[in-house]
Each structure stands twice: as C-alpha cells, then as structure tokens.
Design a protein around this motif. Sequence first.
Motif, PDB file in Angstrom:
ATOM      1  N   LEU A   1       0.971  -1.242   0.008  1.00 32.37           N
ATOM      2  CA  LEU A   1       0.141   0.078  -0.076  1.00 32.37           C
ATOM      3  C   LEU A   1       0.947   1.252   0.037  1.00 32.37           C
ATOM      4  CD1 LEU A   1      -2.880   1.075   0.138  1.00 32.37           C
ATOM      5  CD2 LEU A   1      -2.847   1.153   2.590  1.00 32.37           C
ATOM      6  N   LEU A   2       1.833   1.088   0.861  1.00 34.84           N
ATOM      7  CA  LEU A   2       2.574   2.652   1.058  1.00 34.84           C
ATOM      8  C   LEU A   2       3.759   2.647  -0.393  1.00 34.84           C
ATOM      9  CD1 LEU A   2       3.888   2.221   4.646  1.00 34.84           C
ATOM     10  CD2 LEU A   2       2.452   3.750   3.840  1.00 34.84           C
ATOM     11  N   LEU A   3       3.867   1.517  -0.988  1.00 36.11           N
ATOM     12  CA  LEU A   3       4.844   1.661  -2.209  1.00 36.11           C
ATOM     13  C   LEU A   3       3.913   2.130  -3.392  1.00 36.11           C
ATOM     14  CD1 LEU A   3       6.722  -1.583  -2.174  1.00 36.11           C
ATOM     15  CD2 LEU A   3       7.723   0.581  -2.262  1.00 36.11           C
ATOM     16  N   ASN A   4       2.580   2.000  -3.272  1.00 34.10           N
ATOM     17  CA  ASN A   4       1.724   2.930  -4.492  1.00 34.10           C
ATOM     18  C   ASN A   4       2.123   4.185  -4.302  1.00 34.10           C
ATOM     19  OD1 ASN A   4       0.159   0.483  -5.101  1.00 34.10           O
ATOM     20  ND2 ASN A   4      -1.372   0.613  -3.483  1.00 34.10           N
ATOM     21  N   TYR A   5       2.000   4.981  -3.115  1.00 43.00           N
ATOM     22  CA  TYR A   5       2.406   6.100  -3.223  1.00 43.00           C
ATOM     23  C   TYR A   5       3.704   6.789  -3.411  1.00 43.00           C
ATOM     24  CZ  TYR A   5      -2.106   6.142  -0.128  1.00 43.00           C
ATOM     25  OH  TYR A   5      -3.400   5.880   0.203  1.00 43.00           O
ATOM     26  N   ILE A   6       4.492   5.800  -3.092  1.00 35.87           N
ATOM     27  CA  ILE A   6       5.842   6.285  -3.788  1.00 35.87           C
ATOM     28  C   ILE A   6       6.043   6.020  -5.411  1.00 35.87           C
ATOM     29  CG2 ILE A   6       8.398   5.417  -3.837  1.00 35.87           C
ATOM     30  CD1 ILE A   6       7.896   4.348  -0.957  1.00 35.87           C
ATOM     31  N   ALA A   7       5.574   5.059  -5.869  1.00 30.78           N
ATOM     32  CA  ALA A   7       5.420   4.950  -7.642  1.00 30.78           C
ATOM     33  C   ALA A   7       4.641   6.193  -8.158  1.00 30.78           C
ATOM     34  CB  ALA A   7       4.645   3.579  -7.656  1.00 30.78           C
ATOM     35  N   VAL A   8       3.549   6.427  -7.205  1.00 28.11           N
ATOM     36  CA  VAL A   8       2.623   7.383  -7.947  1.00 28.11           C
ATOM     37  C   VAL A   8       3.198   8.702  -8.088  1.00 28.11           C
ATOM     38  CG1 VAL A   8       0.407   8.943  -7.818  1.00 28.11           C
ATOM     39  CG2 VAL A   8       0.638   6.393  -7.710  1.00 28.11           C
ATOM     40  N   ASN A   9       4.100   9.238  -6.973  1.00 28.67           N
ATOM     41  CA  ASN A   9       4.606  10.436  -6.688  1.00 28.67           C
ATOM     42  C   ASN A   9       6.084  10.493  -7.496  1.00 28.67           C
ATOM     43  OD1 ASN A   9       3.213  12.293  -4.914  1.00 28.67           O
ATOM     44  ND2 ASN A   9       3.235  10.355  -3.793  1.00 28.67           N
ATOM     45  N   LEU A  10       6.677   9.246  -7.541  1.00 32.70           N
ATOM     46  CA  LEU A  10       7.812   9.083  -8.580  1.00 32.70           C
ATOM     47  C   LEU A  10       7.642   9.675  -9.986  1.00 32.70           C
ATOM     48  CD1 LEU A  10      10.856   8.409  -8.977  1.00 32.70           C
ATOM     49  CD2 LEU A  10      10.094   6.100  -9.214  1.00 32.70           C
ATOM     50  N   VAL A  11       6.480   8.839 -10.721  1.00 31.35           N
ATOM     51  CA  VAL A  11       6.144   9.256 -11.885  1.00 31.35           C
ATOM     52  C   VAL A  11       5.794  10.637 -12.105  1.00 31.35           C
ATOM     53  CG1 VAL A  11       4.375   8.495 -13.453  1.00 31.35           C
ATOM     54  CG2 VAL A  11       5.499   6.530 -12.386  1.00 31.35           C
ATOM     55  N   SER A  12       4.871  11.001 -11.051  1.00 29.28           N
ATOM     56  CA  SER A  12       4.786  12.563 -11.238  1.00 29.28           C
ATOM     57  C   SER A  12       5.741  13.411 -11.239  1.00 29.28           C
ATOM     58  CB  SER A  12       3.807  13.083  -9.996  1.00 29.28           C
ATOM     59  OG  SER A  12       3.350  14.203  -9.824  1.00 29.28           O
ATOM     60  N   TYR A  13       6.858  13.076 -10.338  1.00 28.22           N
ATOM     61  CA  TYR A  13       8.112  14.226 -10.474  1.00 28.22           C
ATOM     62  C   TYR A  13       8.792  13.904 -11.790  1.00 28.22           C
ATOM     63  CZ  TYR A  13      12.962  15.256  -9.990  1.00 28.22           C
ATOM     64  OH  TYR A  13      14.261  15.704  -9.969  1.00 28.22           O
ATOM     65  N   LEU A  14       8.855  12.511 -12.290  1.00 29.60           N
ATOM     66  CA  LEU A  14       9.556  12.699 -13.497  1.00 29.60           C
ATOM     67  C   LEU A  14       8.803  13.303 -14.691  1.00 29.60           C
ATOM     68  CD1 LEU A  14      10.489   8.739 -13.264  1.00 29.60           C
ATOM     69  CD2 LEU A  14      12.142  10.829 -13.144  1.00 29.60           C
TER      70      LEU A  14
ATOM     71  N   ARG B   1       2.383   7.654 -24.665  1.00 30.18           N
ATOM     72  CA  ARG B   1       3.273   8.364 -23.763  1.00 30.18           C
ATOM     73  C   ARG B   1       2.934   8.327 -22.536  1.00 30.18           C
ATOM     74  NH1 ARG B   1       3.363  13.952 -25.539  1.00 30.18           N
ATOM     75  NH2 ARG B   1       1.863  13.605 -27.432  1.00 30.18           N
ATOM     76  N   LEU B   2       3.730   8.662 -21.503  1.00 35.97           N
ATOM     77  CA  LEU B   2       3.742   8.622 -20.172  1.00 35.97           C
ATOM     78  C   LEU B   2       3.031   9.794 -19.353  1.00 35.97           C
ATOM     79  CD1 LEU B   2       4.104   6.571 -17.564  1.00 35.97           C
ATOM     80  CD2 LEU B   2       6.243   8.087 -17.088  1.00 35.97           C
ATOM     81  N   PHE B   3       1.785   9.729 -18.914  1.00 30.50           N
ATOM     82  CA  PHE B   3       0.900  10.764 -18.244  1.00 30.50           C
ATOM     83  C   PHE B   3       1.208  10.709 -16.816  1.00 30.50           C
ATOM     84  CE2 PHE B   3      -1.014  10.550 -22.192  1.00 30.50           C
ATOM     85  CZ  PHE B   3      -1.538  11.980 -22.474  1.00 30.50           C
ATOM     86  N   GLU B   4       1.031  11.783 -16.030  1.00 31.63           N
ATOM     87  CA  GLU B   4       0.906  11.839 -14.715  1.00 31.63           C
ATOM     88  C   GLU B   4       0.182  10.875 -13.870  1.00 31.63           C
ATOM     89  OE1 GLU B   4       1.411  15.313 -11.132  1.00 31.63           O
ATOM     90  OE2 GLU B   4       0.363  15.667 -12.974  1.00 31.63           O
ATOM     91  N   GLN B   5      -0.961  11.004 -14.323  1.00 30.13           N
ATOM     92  CA  GLN B   5      -1.874   9.804 -14.076  1.00 30.13           C
ATOM     93  C   GLN B   5      -2.180   8.545 -14.959  1.00 30.13           C
ATOM     94  OE1 GLN B   5      -5.548  12.010 -13.083  1.00 30.13           O
ATOM     95  NE2 GLN B   5      -4.880  12.496 -11.053  1.00 30.13           N
TER      96      GLN B   5
END
Length: 347
Positions: free
Chosen positions: A141-154, A260-264
Amino acid sequence: MKFLLPILSPLIAITSALLVGAILILLAGANPLTAYTALFQESLSSYFGFGNTLTKMTPLLFASLGVLVALRAGQFNIGGEGQIYLGALGSTLVGLYVQGLPAVIHIPLALFVGFLFGAVWGWIPGYLKALRGVNEVITTLLLNYIAVNLVSYLVQNPLMAPGAPSPYSPLIAKTARLAIILPQSLAHAGILLALLAAGILWVLLGRSPLGYQITAVGFNPIAARYAQMSVERTIMLVMALAGGLAGLAGSCEVMGLKYRLFEQVSPGYGFDAIAIAFLSRGSVVGVVLTSLFFAALRSGANVMQRSAGVPVTVVYAIQGLAVLFIAISLAVERQIKIQNSKFKIQN
C-alpha cells in the motif's frame, strides 16, 4: 459442481448486484431497463463500445492476475496501482531512449522492461515479508504512493515533453507501439497478451509443480516447509510475478493506448483489480469474466448517464455490491463447512 462453483459464484454475485443496482436506479428516478440496455448495448454490442471495453479490460485483467497469483500463495498484493505506474515508466523509458530497433525487437523489449520494473516493485514487499516479517499489505500500500509520486516528479521534470501544457512525456517510438486489432477503435494487441498471460497462469497454477508449491504455501506454509518447500523463496517469487503482471498493465496503457507517460497513468485499475480477484474466488477463468464485466461497466457508464440520466457513481456502487455479495457467500460457505465438521465429529 465444484468445477462450476468458481464461475457460478461471481455470476450470482454480479446478478445480485445488478438487481440491487436496479433499485438504486429507480431511486435516482430512472428506468433500470433503459439504463442497463444503454450500458451493455454500448459496451458489448456496439463496435466502438466493445473496442473501448477491450481496451479497459486489458489493464484490469493484467492487474487482477497479479492479485490472484499472490492470493494463491496467501499474500495480499494491494500494490497493483504502484506496480502499474512502474511498468508504464519502464516501457516509456525503452520507448523513448532505445532507438533504431525493429518493432519485432522493440516491443518485446519494452514489455520485458515494464514487467521487470513492476516485478521489482512487487519483489520488495515480498522480500520484506519473507525475510523480515513485515506485513505485505502495509508495504504494498505504501509503495503505491511512492510509485505515483515518482512518476509525477519525472513527468513534471526530466521526462516532460517540451512545451507540454500539462505533465506528460514525449511520444514513444512507433516501433514500441502495440498494434490496433480492431480498425478505427482503441482496442490494441494488449488484450491478446493479457488473455495469453491468463492462459499461461491457468496452466502454471493448475498443471505444474510450481503451481502446486504456490498453492501449498498459501494453504499451509508450515506443512509446505515440512515438505522441504522454500516458503520464503516462493513468497518472493510470487510477489515478483504479481508485480510483473501488474507492470504489464502499465506497459500496455503506454504502448497500446496513450503512447506517452502521463502523470495519471491509471484511473484506479490497481484497486479495481483487488475487487476482481476476490470476486473471482481464485479462479483464472473467473478473473477473465469479471474483468470483462468491470470493463463493460467502465466503458458504458457515461453512455448510461447521458441516455438514462443515471449518475456514474451507480456503476461504482454495483461494483462494490458485487464484492459484498461474494464476501457474504464466502462467509456462508465457511460457516457451513464449520457446522458440517462439527456434525461429523459429533457422529
């Protein structure tokens, strides 16, 4: 009858959910028959609607298989959403920075890297559970937030397309894109890959020594260890496989739909996958059918709203009701087994 139970139970739960959903539609002041006709006619019988359903079914099926294989080993993979994001990231990197390859090499490479990124994201909680005793529900569950925010940053910084009005990456190479299988629709070859993965997983879990080992570890890890099976290694392997399957969901979203990679990347496919896997009662065939049902609901929801004036939230209520009914059926079955066991002991 036992063979039909994994298929009949989801069908009964879905039917019950649709009946209760009809009451909700009536309360919303609409006609349930009109609403359901619009919903399923658009999503299953119209050419473009069915193509849209197959497109939405692809990530749902991949992610649900990831939850299912973990459940077979007694593990709860709540991290499908994050694994989808990591898989999408891996395939995007290959599609952007690996150039000059023919499609016959580029596409498998991008899919493999997407699988690998997701597998690593699944292996981490598997390792922590197997060797450190950390609860996998919390870590996934916690790794979900890390992944989402990592992609958002990139996608807001190094991967953001020049001049993009919102966070997204440049287009991936054409040689890294999945083929469209229904002309002039959104349906792409990802659904064929997802069905192939379901077939392979069905054989793996039901017809192979590894499948027997996974089931044994999930059913009774103490007995499995006594039988010289490596419980720790099995847990790590299963969680990596679960993450890799969810990662392919993200890969197909990038390679077959958005390019392409989107934030969401995902609108919640990873969380829907949890409901689908539980609704299927551990059956691969059940996962395929339930994924189709959930995809049809998502595909036809907006049409139902326009045609019958039914809020889209009713669709999510139907999904939740289906899971609730299957949970009730599981509880009833468990209680019946307990009562039968007591009866046999007494006699």
